[in-house]
Design an enzyme around this catalytic site. Structure first.
Site, PDB file in Angstrom:
ATOM      1  N   LYS A   1      44.978  42.893  37.545  1.00 44.09           N
ATOM      2  CA  LYS A   1      46.457  42.282  37.600  1.00 44.09           C
ATOM      3  C   LYS A   1      46.947  41.706  36.833  1.00 44.09           C
ATOM      4  CE  LYS A   1      45.526  42.692  42.740  1.00 44.09           C
ATOM      5  NZ  LYS A   1      45.788  41.900  44.078  1.00 44.09           N
TER       6      LYS A   1
ATOM      7  N   SER B   1      46.856  42.401  49.908  1.00 44.10           N
ATOM      8  CA  SER B   1      47.207  41.610  48.586  1.00 44.10           C
ATOM      9  C   SER B   1      48.730  41.422  48.653  1.00 44.10           C
ATOM     10  CB  SER B   1      46.531  41.678  47.341  1.00 44.10           C
ATOM     11  OG  SER B   1      46.949  42.894  47.142  1.00 44.10           O
TER      12      SER B   1
END
EC number: 3.4.21.53
Length: 956
Positions: free
Chosen positions: A894, A851
């Site tokens: 996140k 990611s």
């Protein structure tokens, strides 16, 4: 006088035997001629034979008049002296005289037979004398004078020194292990015999194998001379024959060779009557000890009594007594060996035996106590058996085995819901135990097996409870938030309410530590009103912990699953399998495969434990597993479980948990009353924000407990009656704040981008930093061919403890960034002229995952365009080599990390839109989200001042 004529020197000898008895000093010397040739052979042949045979002469004496044959008779056969006529014991009885007369006749008959057998080839000479002791050795053949002293070896002969950990006395025999270094040093002397010098090591070196005997200072100066022989089986044997002293060491290398001198007894002292008196005292003391301590001296004691009564040589007597008593005192025995006086040596031995009395008394007590215990146990066993027989005859009591069989039969009759196959197994085992002796080990093993079989809840299920209001109330009262999990449990209960029964399910809670995975499982059991059992498989390598041990092993027992059923006494409990992502694996067994049989709905209907060896139905059990990371769960297990993720708590949730759960609980645990401590909401918010960075609540709980402890100390000391915790005095209780901000930069510099990552502990910010180094051009003075050779190729280097996936992402990002920049600005040759260094801070923390691609590309382009990224921007997503931004995981974690770091803008892949929109409103507030389909969407937000360059794109 016994003498050897000169003519004996010229005889062809192979064997010389000296036979004698105590009633006469007559010595018969048989001279055997092994030469089978006739006497008519020529003189040359005779001379050669004489020369060859002279080297094989030997003499051996048997001093049967001195010692009893029962002790050390082989040692005394080699003693090279004989006594005068009548020199034996004066008190010999008539039996001894008769034996001696028989020996005389036997010797004469042997002489006569040999003369007749050899037809005159044997020469016999009988010599008689009553005055002197004759020296018998090889040197005897070279002297006519009978006054020569005994010489088995020269006075200044050299021997190899053998260091020993124990003291050897004259007359000691036994095998010996000689190393190669000793064997190579052993050289026979002139008489063909091989000798070693045994010397005791000093105390400091005695038990150190590396230093034993390595220096001459490490051994005592006085020892014994031993003759060494090699048996046909290849084993070396030794026999000690003389006390010796080292005169001078001949070499300085281990093993040492030294010249020695003998230490002989004083002939006049040997006539001292005190010697016989001391030996008698020792004999009497030994016999007295045997009567006082019969349990200590029981082996060969009668033989020893007979032996010590007939030994009149002090040296051999010393060895016999010390060996019998086992006097293992090296220093004391060495003093005896070094003492020259025979009387003093015997006195020292006498006192040493006297000092043994306390030890003998202790040994006698131990032996007696052991015998008493053994006797008591035997008597108890005998009486118990007699009592059983009497009761059985009177009919007052049934046999213990019959009671055991009856107990298991009654238990079996109570198991009405057990399957026929399992019932037959129990019946067979009951019959088997009835045929086995109760004292056998198999009986106890069968009894233990039947205990497990009959105590399991076969077909017993607790009642299902389907009250949604009660379940919701329990879940809400125990946990704040966790709406997804609560909703799933309510759905599970609703399905059971409609069906009328609850089928077993396998749920798996995945989340960071401290997020309530274990406690929510307890709340589920409480809401369903079912029994709860928990066990952990973290670090488990043995599959027997799951499926049990086979009954062939000693101490075998069922696995954890069957144990849980026995403890809960129901076949449908809630079983929590904790830390399933940390289960071990090895070549000899795979616990995850064993767990697969437990969790698979198709297999757990007839789960077979190795110990029970009969099927058990686990289909109604509600299994709940917990893990910190879904990536570490074996794929086969993950496929059979329903995954529910616990992303952790945001700041608002943590504040509510501290206020409504942790503080009230800690007040009770510490015994502090509510009016003795007050904590404001601002203080709680300060604690959550600046003293903790975890997404769970364990660290917050420790901080609140610390405040309570310090408050309790002040209350007990009397320094305060009430504590009001404020922002001003918070540091007095918790110290300086541990965290200020997750952000390294208030203003983002060129080449730096704030990425978002998902870890086992929740979300976190992950900075990517890039810098460049210009490639040095070759000198223009060089020829063009050399300039081309010296031209360095541009490259990229990554640091920061990146994993394999992130390393590949950096390579893809570098390739894409070069191509993307070429289309944006064809005149920009930055990547052609610079080496790139890409780094992620905190290199001690391993980093990996798919990611970080867009973050790396943005960092490289910021460096190439010399343009910083927009402030307060965070991003996450993986980029393909063609610029496509693909889906990632951990959107909630996140987002929480972005809010905690003060970021206001976040870039997510477009396919993660649904994940973000499902988040609670208080998490999404104050966050501006951009969804990227390809990288140009990221570029537009990251570099607003360079958006005009996007018009140049043709491919991307």
């Amino acid at each position: 006088m016994l003498s050897i004529n000169n003519k004996l020197k010229n005889l062809k000898l192979s064997t010389v035997k000296n036979l004698y008895n105590k009633s006469s000093s007559i010595s018969i010397i048989l001279v055997n001629n092994n030469n089978n040739n006739n006497n008519n052979n020529n003189n040359n042949n005779n001379n050669n034979n004489n020369n060859n045979n002279n080297n094989n002469n030997f003499i051996s004496l048997s001093t049967t008049n001195l010692f009893n044959q029962k002790l050390c008779i082989e040692s005394y056969k080699k003693v090279n002296y004989c006594k005068k006529k009548g020199g034996g014991n004066k008190n010999n009885d008539d039996n001894d005289n008769e034996k001696n007369e028989k020996n005389e006749k036997k010797v004469k008959n042997e002489k006569k037979e040999k003369n007749e057998k050899n037809d005159g080839n044997e020469k016999v000479e009988i010599v008689e004398d009553n005055d002197l002791i004759v020296p018998l050795s090889k040197e005897l053949l070279q002297f006519d004078k009978p006054s020569n002293k005994r010489k088995d070896w020269p006075l200044n002969s050299e021997v190899v020194i053998y260091p020993s950990n124990s003291v050897n006395f004259i007359g000691t025999t036994g095998p010996i292990n000689l190393g190669f270094q000793f064997i190579t040093r052993l050289v026979p002397n002139a008489s063909g015999k091989t000798f070693l010098g045994f010397f005791l090591c000093k105390d400091a070196y005695r038990n150190n194998n590396n230093q034993i005997g390595r220096t001459i200072d490490s051994i005592h100066n006085v020892g014994v001379l031993a003759q060494v022989t090699l048996s046909p089986s290849g084993i070396y044997h030794f026999e000690t024959i003389k006390r010796i002293r080292i005169k001078e060491v001949q070499n300085g290398q281990f093993p040492f060779i030294a010249s020695i001198e003998p230490l002989s007894n004083d002939e006049r002292e040997l006539k001292d009557p005190r010697i016989a008196e001391l030996m008698t005292k020792i004999n009497v003391l030994s016999l007295e000890y045997r009567k006082l301590y019969p349990d200590v001296y029981t082996i060969n004691s009668v033989d020893f009594e007979n032996q010590i009564e007939v030994i009149d040589n002090p040296d051999y007597y010393l060895a016999a007594v010390i060996n019998y008593y086992g006097l293992n005192y090296p220093d004391e025995c060495q003093k005896i060996l070094e003492t020259q006086s025979v009387v003093k040596r015997l006195e020292m031995l006498y006192h040493m035996i006297l000092n043994e009395q306390p030890l003998l008394a202790l040994q006698q007590k131990i032996a007696k106590d052991l015998d008493d215990k053994t006797t008591a146990y035997k008597n108890k066993l005998l009486l118990t058996e007699q009592l059983k027989k009497l009761k059985a005859l009177l009919g007052n009591e049934t046999d213990e085995k019959e009671k055991t069989i009856e107990k298991y039969q009654n238990k079996l009759s109570e198991l009405t819901l057990i399957s026929e196959s399992s019932k037959k197994v129990i019946q067979d085992e009951i019959y088997k135990i009835s045929t086995i002796d109760p004292s056998s080990s198999e009986y106890s093993a069968l009894k233990n097996y039947l205990e497990w079989l009959t105590n399991l809840p076969w077909g017993i299920y607790s009642a299902d409870y389907f009250d949604l209001k009660h379940s919701k109330m329990v879940l809400d009262s125990d946990h704040y938030g966790l709406e997804d999990i609560k909703q799933r449990i309510l759905e599970f209960i609703s399905v059971g309410h409609i069906k009328g029964t609850v089928q077993g399910k396998i749920l798996c809670f995945i989340g960071p530590p401290g997020t309530g995975k274990t406690s929510i499982a307890k709340s589920i059991a409480k809401a369903l009103k079912k029994e709860f059992f928990r066990f952990s498989v973290g670090g488990l390598f043995d599959e027997s912990e799951i499926k049990g041990h086979r009954r062939t092993y000693v101490g075998s027992m069922p696995g954890k699953i069957i144990q849980a059923l026995k403890i809960t006494q129901t076949s449908n409990p809630v079983i929590l399998i904790d830390e399933i992502d940390k289960i071990g694996k090895r070549n000899h067994g795979d616990p995850s495969s064993a767990l697969l049989e437990v969790l698979d709905p198709e297999q757990n209907v007839s789960f077979v434990d190795h110990y029970l060896d009969t099927p058990y139905d686990l289909s109604k059990v509600l299994f709940i597993c917990t893990a910190n990371s879904g990536q570490d769960i074996p794929a086969a297990l993950s496929d059979r479980m329903e995954i529910i993720r616990l992303p952790g708590y945001v700041e608002e949730e943590q504040i509510e948990i501290v206020k409504n759960f942790i503080i009230p609980k800690t007040f009770i645990d510490c015994g502090i009353k509510l009016d003795q401590l007050s904590i404001s909401d601002d203080v709680i918010k300060q604690i959550v924000k600046f003293y903790s960075r975890e997404v769970g609540i364990r660290e917050l709980e420790k901080l609140i407990e610390k405040i309570m402890r310090k408050t309790a100390l002040k209350l007990v000391n009397g320094t305060a009656e009430r504590v009001d915790l404020t922002l001003d005095n918070l540091e007095q209780y918790l110290g300086i704040p541990s965290y200020t901000s997750d952000r390294y930069y208030d203003v983002t510099p060129i080449g730096v981008v704030n990425g978002l990552a998902y870890t086992k502990k929740g979300g976190a910010t992950l900075y990517i930093e890039s810098t460049s180094e210009e490639i040095q051009k070759p000198l223009s003075s060089l020829p063009p061919s050399q300039q081309q050779q010296n031209q360095l190729e541009p490259s990229i280097k990554t640091t920061g403890n990146l994993g394999d996936v992130m390393s590949e992402s950096s390579t893809i990002a570098y390739t894409f960034a070069k191509n993307f920049l070429y289309e944006l600005d064809p005149n920009n040759t930055f990547f052609s002229n610079h080496n790139i260094h890409l780094h992620s801070p905190q290199g001690n923390i391993p980093k990996d995952g798919p990611s970080a691609g867009v973050t790396m590309v943005t960092s490289l382009l910021s460096l190439a365009l010399n343009e910083p990224v927009q402030n307060n921007l965070g991003m996450t997503g993986e980029v393909t080599i063609t610029g496509k931004v693909i889906t990632i995981g951990g959107v909630k974690e996140k987002t929480i990390a972005a809010k905690r770091s003060g970021l206001t803008s976040v870039i997510f892949p477009i396919n993660n839109r649904i994940n973000f929109e499902e988040l609670p409103t208080y998490i999404k507030n104050d966050i501006d989200v951009t969804y990227a389909n390809d990288y140009k969407d990221v570029f537009e937000v990251a570099f607003p001042n360079k958006k005009y360059l996007l018009n140049n794109l043709k491919t991307f």
